[in-house]
Structures are given as structure tokens and as C-alpha cells.
Design a protein around this motif. Structure first.
Motif, PDB file in Angstrom:
ATOM      1  N   PRO A 145       0.828  -1.203   0.000  1.00 35.53           N
ATOM      2  CA  PRO A 145       0.000   0.000   0.000  1.00 35.53           C
ATOM      3  C   PRO A 145       0.868   1.261   0.000  1.00 35.53           C
ATOM      4  O   PRO A 145       1.877   1.333   0.706  1.00 35.53           O
ATOM      5  N   GLY A 146       0.487   2.234  -0.813  1.00 43.79           N
ATOM      6  CA  GLY A 146       1.219   3.493  -0.859  1.00 43.79           C
ATOM      7  C   GLY A 146       2.561   3.418  -1.554  1.00 43.79           C
ATOM      8  O   GLY A 146       3.370   4.361  -1.457  1.00 43.79           O
ATOM      9  N   GLN A 149       3.712   6.449  -4.148  1.00 50.38           N
ATOM     10  CA  GLN A 149       4.083   7.713  -3.517  1.00 50.38           C
ATOM     11  C   GLN A 149       5.312   7.559  -2.635  1.00 50.38           C
ATOM     12  O   GLN A 149       6.160   8.459  -2.579  1.00 50.38           O
ATOM     13  N   ALA A 150       5.421   6.411  -1.967  1.00 54.18           N
ATOM     14  CA  ALA A 150       6.585   6.183  -1.103  1.00 54.18           C
ATOM     15  C   ALA A 150       7.871   6.159  -1.919  1.00 54.18           C
ATOM     16  O   ALA A 150       8.887   6.728  -1.501  1.00 54.18           O
TER      17      ALA A 150
END
Length: 244
Positions: A145-146, A149-150
Motif C-alpha cells: 500500500p502506498g 508515492q513512497a
């Protein structure tokens, strides 16, 4: 300068990645290709496309559309342009905006590779670039998840860190003693290569590589992870864009 050669041509760009203009002598020429004794045109490789530019001679301009690697490095003239005959003294000039954009992009891909390997332990399965846009494929079975962007945030933190990018050569045995020197799923360094060119983003990523690079991560510019694609069998493709 001129310690690296391909056939009869001294490869100046490997000694000085900032070089854009130089004098040379035509060794052989024809509509299919022009061979110089000295050249700073990067011939392509490792996903980085070949340079473009011009040769200037006797008040004439020959546009160079690319480079072909054979027994010699052959500069490919634009169809219909005049061809300097063998023995002609020329001035070569690499198209600066394109080369600089490709250097930023190539260094950006190494930075991306270093971040994904450090944070997720993933090897590279493929890649390609054009000026300021590129893709890199990773062996990543599950996308956390994410993730998108990470990765983008981590890449831009490394840009801001202004890490030095060093280029050096090591004997093959010594080079392959460096942990994780090959970040691709397959070792792409040919067995006949005895001196391995190393590109080191100091403190982040050290890889065998033959391309051209900027001097520090700050010179890459901002990295945007534009898209994460599922390419099947657990392979993920990250598409990036570079901006000022």
C-alpha cells in the motif's frame, strides 16, 4: 583523454562526460557511416539511446542522427547530408540539450533502482529511457500500500541529499567482489570485459554501467513516478518523468 577505444575510435565521452565539442580526423566514410579517430558521441547501450549532433568541416555541416556499433563506431549521417571524405579534419559537436537530459534520466534510473533495492529488495528485469522520461521493470511480487508515492518521496529525498555520482573502472575480479554490484536479474556484463566501469551514487547505489551520468543527484531534478503497471508474473513497471 582517449583511454577508451572501440575499434579505431577513442571514446572521449567515457573520459569526460561534460565534453560536447572536439576536433577529429575522418578515418573512413560513406553514406552508411562515418568513422572518426576520436568521438564523444555516446553510441547507446544499457537502455540509453545514442547521441545526435553535427560534424563541421570546410564550412559544411553534416548532421549525425545516431551511432552504430560494429568493428568501429560508425556515426550515422542524416540522409542527403554531405559526407566528409576520409582524411578530412572535422569538429564534432554533441547536441547538448538531448545528451544532458539523457544523463539526468540515466542517473535518475540508477537512483530509482537504488531506492527500490534498498527499501524493497527488488532486482531490475528491464528498462528503457528517452530524454526526461523512462521506465524500469522490477521483480516485485506484491505492491505494498502506498508504494507509488513512497518510492517517489524516497527518490526525491535522495535528489535533495545531493549525493555525489562517481565513475571509475575496476578489474573484473575486484568489481564483482562489491556486494550487489549487479542489480539486474541477469548479469549483463559480457565475460570478455576485464575492466568493469562502475557508477557509484555514493551511499545509495553502486552498479556496473557503461552510460553517461550527471555529477550528483541534485543535478537529476525532480523525479515523478507517473505510473506503476502490472506486467504479469509479479513484474512491475515503474514509469518516471524528470523535471526541473
Amino acid at each position: 583523454m582517449g583511454t577508451h577505444h572501440h575499434g579505431r575510435t577513442a571514446r572521449l565521452e567515457l573520459d569526460d562526460q561534460t565534453l560536447r565539442e572536439w576536433d577529429a580526423l575522418v578515418l573512413a566514410s560513406g553514406p552508411e557511416g562515418i568513422v572518426l579517430d576520436r568521438s564523444a558521441f555516446y553510441p547507446g547501450g544499457g537502455g540509453q539511446p545514442p547521441d545526435e549532433g553535427v560534424l563541421l568541416w570546410q564550412g559544411v555541416q553534416t548532421r549525425i542522427a545516431g551511432v552504430r556499433k560494429g568493428e568501429d563506431l560508425e556515426l550515422i549521417p542524416v540522409e542527403g547530408d554531405p559526407i566528409p571524405p576520409a582524411g578530412t579534419a572535422v569538429t564534432g559537436a554533441v547536441e547538448d540539450a538531448r545528451r544532458t537530459a539523457l544523463m539526468r534520466t540515466h542517473s535518475g534510473l540508477h537512483l530509482l533502482c537504488g531506492v527500490v533495492f534498498r527499501d524493497y529488495g527488488c532486482l531490475v528485469t528491464g528498462g528503457n529511457m528517452e530524454p526526461l522520461t523512462a521506465r524500469m521493470d522490477f521483480d516485485l511480487r506484491e505492491v505494498p500500500p502506498g508504494f507509488k508515492q513512497a518510492v517517489e518521496d524516497a527518490c526525491n529525498a535522495e535528489v535533495e541529499a545531493d549525493r555525489r555520482i562517481d565513475v571509475k573502472e575496476l578489474p573484473r575480479k575486484e568489481a564483482f567482489e562489491i556486494p550487489d554490484i549487479i542489480r539486474t536479474a541477469t548479469n549483463l556484463v559480457p565475460p570478455e570485459v576485464q575492466d568493469v566501469r562502475i557508477v557509484d551514487i555514493v551511499g545509495l547505489d553502486t552498479q556496473a554501467d557503461g552510460g553517461t551520468h550527471v555529477a550528483s543527484t541534485k543535478h537529476i531534478g525532480r523525479i515523478q513516478v507517473a505510473k506503476v503497471e502490472n506486467k504479469g508474473r509479479g513484474f512491475r513497471r515503474l514509469r518516471i518523468k524528470i523535471s526541473d
